[in-house]
Design a protein around this motif. Structure first.
Motif, PDB file in Angstrom:
ATOM      1  N   ARG A  50      66.429 -15.131 -40.394  1.00 52.68           N
ATOM      2  CA  ARG A  50      66.793 -14.650 -39.057  1.00 52.68           C
ATOM      3  C   ARG A  50      68.276 -14.884 -38.783  1.00 52.68           C
ATOM      4  O   ARG A  50      68.951 -14.025 -38.217  1.00 52.68           O
ATOM      5  CB  ARG A  50      65.948 -15.346 -37.979  1.00 52.68           C
ATOM      6  N   LEU A  51      68.792 -16.031 -39.169  1.00 57.25           N
ATOM      7  CA  LEU A  51      70.207 -16.326 -38.928  1.00 57.25           C
ATOM      8  C   LEU A  51      71.113 -15.441 -39.776  1.00 57.25           C
ATOM      9  O   LEU A  51      72.153 -14.971 -39.299  1.00 57.25           O
ATOM     10  CB  LEU A  51      70.488 -17.815 -39.152  1.00 57.25           C
ATOM     11  N   VAL A  52      70.733 -15.193 -41.019  1.00 52.51           N
ATOM     12  CA  VAL A  52      71.524 -14.284 -41.863  1.00 52.51           C
ATOM     13  C   VAL A  52      71.525 -12.891 -41.243  1.00 52.51           C
ATOM     14  O   VAL A  52      72.577 -12.251 -41.136  1.00 52.51           O
ATOM     15  CB  VAL A  52      70.991 -14.249 -43.316  1.00 52.51           C
ATOM     16  N   ASN A  79      64.698 -23.976 -42.374  1.00 51.61           N
ATOM     17  CA  ASN A  79      63.513 -23.394 -43.019  1.00 51.61           C
ATOM     18  C   ASN A  79      63.771 -21.930 -43.382  1.00 51.61           C
ATOM     19  O   ASN A  79      64.697 -21.295 -42.884  1.00 51.61           O
ATOM     20  CB  ASN A  79      62.245 -23.590 -42.181  1.00 51.61           C
ATOM     21  N   ASP A  80      62.933 -21.396 -44.282  1.00 52.29           N
ATOM     22  CA  ASP A  80      63.143 -20.044 -44.812  1.00 52.29           C
ATOM     23  C   ASP A  80      63.167 -18.974 -43.725  1.00 52.29           C
ATOM     24  O   ASP A  80      64.005 -18.070 -43.757  1.00 52.29           O
ATOM     25  CB  ASP A  80      62.068 -19.693 -45.850  1.00 52.29           C
ATOM     26  N   ASN A  81      62.228 -19.049 -42.783  1.00 50.37           N
ATOM     27  CA  ASN A  81      62.172 -18.033 -41.732  1.00 50.37           C
ATOM     28  C   ASN A  81      63.431 -18.048 -40.881  1.00 50.37           C
ATOM     29  O   ASN A  81      63.991 -16.987 -40.572  1.00 50.37           O
ATOM     30  CB  ASN A  81      60.936 -18.227 -40.843  1.00 50.37           C
ATOM     31  N   MET A 120      68.486 -17.398 -29.462  1.00 53.42           N
ATOM     32  CA  MET A 120      67.498 -16.707 -30.299  1.00 53.42           C
ATOM     33  C   MET A 120      66.139 -17.391 -30.130  1.00 53.42           C
ATOM     34  O   MET A 120      65.992 -18.567 -30.488  1.00 53.42           O
ATOM     35  CB  MET A 120      67.947 -16.718 -31.765  1.00 53.42           C
ATOM     36  N   PRO A 121      65.128 -16.687 -29.592  1.00 57.64           N
ATOM     37  CA  PRO A 121      63.847 -17.328 -29.281  1.00 57.64           C
ATOM     38  C   PRO A 121      63.078 -17.831 -30.499  1.00 57.64           C
ATOM     39  O   PRO A 121      62.263 -18.747 -30.375  1.00 57.64           O
ATOM     40  CB  PRO A 121      63.059 -16.238 -28.550  1.00 57.64           C
TER      41      PRO A 121
END
Length: 157
Positions: A147-149, A141-143, A120-121
């Motif tokens: 993205r992972l969720v 971190n939040d971002n 994942m870039p």
């Protein structure tokens, strides 16, 4: 609130073990790395979300989510001479190791594989993708959490 990733070997303790205790809390014990200990002792707070990451197994990756329900406190197994986590240098007056309590939130339909995470870039900060990073407790971190969720939920659609 913060986000974390806790590694576990599913033969010892898995997301399914945590889910089986649904409605109850479970101590996250046995962490024996000083930096990971410092996170548990000083930074992990009640309400923080945690990815449960299965390591040292056939299907390595993020298996689900837990929530911290008790912040860091001395890990009592460090004082138990019959425990594999016993530390003869620890004392109740001067504990060396800490743990938190977590509760089950969600199991993903499929594990989000490490191989996918590394591809994942936009996932560049979490320790999983950094060379030589082997901590069992790491911030997310939040971002990257979002993205992972999203990626974990997409793998099941």
């Amino acid at each position: 609130m913060a986000n974390w990733l806790f590694k576990t070997e599913p033969d010892t303790f898995s997301i399914d073990d945590l889910r089986a205790r649904s409605g109850q809390t479970e101590p996250w014990e046995g962490v024996r790395n000083y930096q990971a200990r410092n996170f548990l002792r000083d930074e992990v707070q009640v309400g923080d979300k945690v990815f449960i990451y299965h390591s040292s197994c056939k299907q390595v990756g993020i298996a689900g989510i837990a929530e911290v329900v008790r912040e860091g406190y001395p890990d009592p197994v460090q004082f138990d001479s019959n425990s594999p986590y016993y530390d003869p240098k620890a004392s109740e007056a001067s504990p060396r190791w800490y743990r938190v309590d977590v509760k089950f939130v969600e199991k993903f339909a499929e594990v989000l594989p490490l191989k996918t995470i590394k591809a994942m870039p936009d996932i560049v900060e979490v320790g999983l993708v950094k060379k030589g990073h082997r901590l069992s407790v790491m911030p997310v971190n939040d971002n990257e959490w979002q993205r992972l969720v999203q990626a974990a939920k997409r793998t099941t659609e």
